[in-house]
Design a protein around this motif. Structure first.
Motif, PDB file in Angstrom:
ATOM      1  N   SER A  55       0.825  -1.206   0.000  1.00  0.00           N
ATOM      2  CA  SER A  55       0.000   0.000   0.000  1.00  0.00           C
ATOM      3  C   SER A  55       0.863   1.262   0.000  1.00  0.00           C
ATOM      4  CB  SER A  55      -0.922  -0.005   1.225  1.00  0.00           C
ATOM      5  OG  SER A  55      -1.678   1.193   1.299  1.00  0.00           O
ATOM      6  N   GLU A  56       1.946   1.246   0.781  1.00  0.00           N
ATOM      7  CA  GLU A  56       2.848   2.393   0.806  1.00  0.00           C
ATOM      8  C   GLU A  56       3.454   2.637  -0.572  1.00  0.00           C
ATOM      9  OE1 GLU A  56       7.072   3.826   2.865  1.00  0.00           O
ATOM     10  OE2 GLU A  56       5.983   2.124   3.704  1.00  0.00           O
ATOM     11  N   CYS A  57       3.864   1.559  -1.223  1.00  0.00           N
ATOM     12  CA  CYS A  57       4.451   1.697  -2.560  1.00  0.00           C
ATOM     13  C   CYS A  57       3.439   2.275  -3.542  1.00  0.00           C
ATOM     14  CB  CYS A  57       4.948   0.341  -3.055  1.00  0.00           C
ATOM     15  SG  CYS A  57       6.432  -0.250  -2.211  1.00  0.00           S
ATOM     16  N   GLU A  58       2.224   1.777  -3.481  1.00  0.00           N
ATOM     17  CA  GLU A  58       1.187   2.282  -4.396  1.00  0.00           C
ATOM     18  C   GLU A  58       0.958   3.769  -4.194  1.00  0.00           C
ATOM     19  OE1 GLU A  58      -3.565   1.526  -5.276  1.00  0.00           O
ATOM     20  OE2 GLU A  58      -2.335  -0.135  -4.522  1.00  0.00           O
ATOM     21  N   GLN A  59       0.878   4.198  -2.955  1.00  0.00           N
ATOM     22  CA  GLN A  59       0.632   5.610  -2.670  1.00  0.00           C
ATOM     23  C   GLN A  59       1.786   6.494  -3.120  1.00  0.00           C
ATOM     24  OE1 GLN A  59      -0.355   5.954   1.505  1.00  0.00           O
ATOM     25  NE2 GLN A  59      -1.957   4.398   1.355  1.00  0.00           N
ATOM     26  N   ALA A  60       3.014   5.960  -3.084  1.00  0.00           N
ATOM     27  CA  ALA A  60       4.206   6.749  -3.427  1.00  0.00           C
ATOM     28  C   ALA A  60       4.608   6.624  -4.892  1.00  0.00           C
ATOM     29  CB  ALA A  60       5.372   6.321  -2.537  1.00  0.00           C
ATOM     30  N   GLY A  61       3.876   5.823  -5.682  1.00  0.00           N
ATOM     31  CA  GLY A  61       4.245   5.623  -7.078  1.00  0.00           C
ATOM     32  C   GLY A  61       5.471   4.747  -7.254  1.00  0.00           C
ATOM     33  N   ILE A  62       5.732   3.878  -6.268  1.00  0.00           N
ATOM     34  CA  ILE A  62       6.873   2.962  -6.302  1.00  0.00           C
ATOM     35  C   ILE A  62       6.396   1.601  -6.809  1.00  0.00           C
ATOM     36  CG2 ILE A  62       8.574   1.745  -4.880  1.00  0.00           C
ATOM     37  CD1 ILE A  62       8.490   4.149  -2.950  1.00  0.00           C
ATOM     38  N   LEU A 121      -1.319  -9.329 -10.557  1.00  0.00           N
ATOM     39  CA  LEU A 121      -1.485  -8.056 -11.244  1.00  0.00           C
ATOM     40  C   LEU A 121      -2.743  -7.327 -10.779  1.00  0.00           C
ATOM     41  CD1 LEU A 121      -0.473  -9.161 -14.857  1.00  0.00           C
ATOM     42  CD2 LEU A 121       0.896  -7.816 -13.256  1.00  0.00           C
ATOM     43  N   ALA A 122      -3.745  -8.082 -10.363  1.00  0.00           N
ATOM     44  CA  ALA A 122      -4.983  -7.464  -9.882  1.00  0.00           C
ATOM     45  C   ALA A 122      -4.844  -6.899  -8.477  1.00  0.00           C
ATOM     46  CB  ALA A 122      -6.128  -8.483  -9.919  1.00  0.00           C
ATOM     47  N   ALA A 123      -3.777  -7.303  -7.754  1.00  0.00           N
ATOM     48  CA  ALA A 123      -3.625  -6.874  -6.366  1.00  0.00           C
ATOM     49  C   ALA A 123      -3.402  -5.380  -6.235  1.00  0.00           C
ATOM     50  CB  ALA A 123      -2.465  -7.631  -5.717  1.00  0.00           C
ATOM     51  N   SER A 124      -2.705  -4.783  -7.189  1.00  0.00           N
ATOM     52  CA  SER A 124      -2.398  -3.351  -7.141  1.00  0.00           C
ATOM     53  C   SER A 124      -1.863  -2.924  -8.491  1.00  0.00           C
ATOM     54  CB  SER A 124      -1.352  -3.059  -6.062  1.00  0.00           C
ATOM     55  OG  SER A 124      -0.815  -1.746  -6.215  1.00  0.00           O
ATOM     56  N   PRO A 125      -2.182  -1.712  -8.951  1.00  0.00           N
ATOM     57  CA  PRO A 125      -1.600  -1.227 -10.211  1.00  0.00           C
ATOM     58  C   PRO A 125      -0.108  -0.970 -10.117  1.00  0.00           C
ATOM     59  CG  PRO A 125      -2.894   0.501  -9.145  1.00  0.00           C
ATOM     60  CD  PRO A 125      -3.167  -0.771  -8.402  1.00  0.00           C
ATOM     61  N   SER A 126       0.454  -1.021  -8.904  1.00  0.00           N
ATOM     62  CA  SER A 126       1.893  -0.836  -8.731  1.00  0.00           C
ATOM     63  C   SER A 126       2.677  -2.139  -8.835  1.00  0.00           C
ATOM     64  CB  SER A 126       2.185  -0.190  -7.366  1.00  0.00           C
ATOM     65  OG  SER A 126       1.752   1.150  -7.343  1.00  0.00           O
ATOM     66  N   VAL A 127       1.991  -3.271  -8.886  1.00  0.00           N
ATOM     67  CA  VAL A 127       2.683  -4.554  -8.936  1.00  0.00           C
ATOM     68  C   VAL A 127       3.203  -4.827 -10.344  1.00  0.00           C
ATOM     69  CG1 VAL A 127       2.371  -7.053  -8.835  1.00  0.00           C
ATOM     70  CG2 VAL A 127       1.496  -5.615  -6.987  1.00  0.00           C
ATOM     71  N   LEU A 128       4.473  -5.201 -10.435  1.00  0.00           N
ATOM     72  CA  LEU A 128       5.073  -5.706 -11.664  1.00  0.00           C
ATOM     73  C   LEU A 128       5.415  -7.170 -11.430  1.00  0.00           C
ATOM     74  CD1 LEU A 128       7.628  -2.839 -12.525  1.00  0.00           C
ATOM     75  CD2 LEU A 128       5.156  -2.933 -12.974  1.00  0.00           C
ATOM     76  N   ALA A 129       4.963  -8.039 -12.313  1.00  0.00           N
ATOM     77  CA  ALA A 129       5.234  -9.472 -12.180  1.00  0.00           C
ATOM     78  C   ALA A 129       6.420  -9.845 -13.058  1.00  0.00           C
ATOM     79  CB  ALA A 129       4.005 -10.284 -12.580  1.00  0.00           C
ATOM     80  N   ILE A 130       7.291 -10.713 -12.539  1.00  0.00           N
ATOM     81  CA  ILE A 130       8.484 -11.115 -13.293  1.00  0.00           C
ATOM     82  C   ILE A 130       8.663 -12.636 -13.255  1.00  0.00           C
ATOM     83  CG2 ILE A 130       9.792  -8.964 -13.231  1.00  0.00           C
ATOM     84  CD1 ILE A 130      11.218 -10.099 -10.697  1.00  0.00           C
ATOM     85  N   PRO A 131       7.651 -13.400 -13.684  1.00  0.00           N
ATOM     86  CA  PRO A 131       7.832 -14.851 -13.707  1.00  0.00           C
ATOM     87  C   PRO A 131       8.967 -15.223 -14.652  1.00  0.00           C
ATOM     88  CG  PRO A 131       5.913 -14.233 -14.998  1.00  0.00           C
ATOM     89  CD  PRO A 131       6.367 -12.998 -14.283  1.00  0.00           C
TER      90      PRO A 131
END
Length: 283
Positions: free
Chosen positions: A197-204, A244-254
């Protein structure tokens, strides 16, 4: 109601990447204790990944087995690099007595690790460099300020474009952000509550390693299987889509060393989960 997943993220505010990228750890080895994969397989997977639209590759100088090294495979497969390709790497871990990256570099050793990645990848500047801390342990329990300040200095010199931190808790992230901007956090998908949540709010960007599991909490395998069967998808695809649905800030790297597995993974961002699917996954 289907959840429409945003496909892209602006890493560091100026590097647009597809949120579904590629992790290079498996290029050199199928398992942690198995033999090296043939270099030709890794080269083929990398080239196909870029053909399929991947423009974010996550790697590290310590990804390798024997003479097969991920960074050299990336350079061989993809140079000259496409202008939109973003390569992220990690520094900090050093080989321990068994050869596993269980030791940590001192601040004085970090420049050499960054310069080694520049040489191996054939780059003048690294797009994103994570300070990976903690050895093989979980996050927390030590200051990262001195080491992160070294990387901030290399960023000021122009050797690094953006900085990240990996395997950190909220206190360590705050330490880093007090020194220089943080563009990404790479933690296990079960990271400290509130950090996503902190990352999402900060654009991280929040970039889970060992990503199949979904969002800030692990997903139950039986639930994954049930939703996958209902959607006519694979369990891996559902896991990636949930992440990916968890947050728009998540990047997946399988990551994978298989062309078939690569195609399966990269099709996951076309999978539309419903509110009911997500509720079933989380229980």
């Amino acid at each position: 109601m289907a959840i429409m997943t945003i496909k892209n993220f602006s890493l560091g505010g100026d590097l647009p990447v597809r949120r579904l990228g590629f992790g290079a750890m498996r290029l050199a080895m199928g398992t942690f204790d198995g033999p090296p994969r043939p270099a030709e397989s890794g080269i083929a997977v990398l080239r196909r990944a870029v053909e399929l639209g991947v423009n974010h590759i996550d790697t590290a100088g310590f990804y390798g087995r024997g003479d097969v090294r991920a960074n050299e495979l990336i350079r061989t497969a993809l140079t000259p690099y496409r202008a939109d390709l973003v390569i992220a790497t990690k520094v900090g871990p050093l080989p321990g007595p068994t050869g596993a990256p269980s030791e940590q570099a001192t601040p004085e050793q970090l420049r050499g690790l960054v310069e080694a990645d520049l040489r191996a990848l054939g780059l003048d500047r690294l797009d994103l460099v994570y300070l990976r801390v903690g050895g093989m342990t979980g996050p927390g329990g030590e200051s990262i300020a001195e080491r992160f300040a070294v990387l901030a200095g290399l960023r000021a010199e122009g050797l690094i474009r953006h900085l990240g931190v990996s395997n950190v808790d909220a206190v360590q992230l705050a330490e880093a952000r007090a020194i220089a901007p943080v563009a990404a956090v790479q933690n296990r998908h079960t990271g400290e509550p509130g950090l996503l949540s902190e990352c999402e709010q900060a654009g991280i960007a929040y970039v889970p390693y060992f990503p199949l599991g979904g969002g800030a909490r692990p997903l139950d395998a039986d639930r994954l299987d049930a939703v996958a069967a209902r959607l006519g998808a694979t369990t891996a695809q559902v896991g990636i889509a949930a992440l990916l649905a968890a947050s728009p800030s998540v990047l997946a790297i399988p990551g994978t060393g298989s062309l078939d597995h690569l195609a399966e993974n990269l099709a996951a961002d076309r999978l539309e989960l419903t509110d009911q699917d997500l509720a079933d996954l989380r229980g």
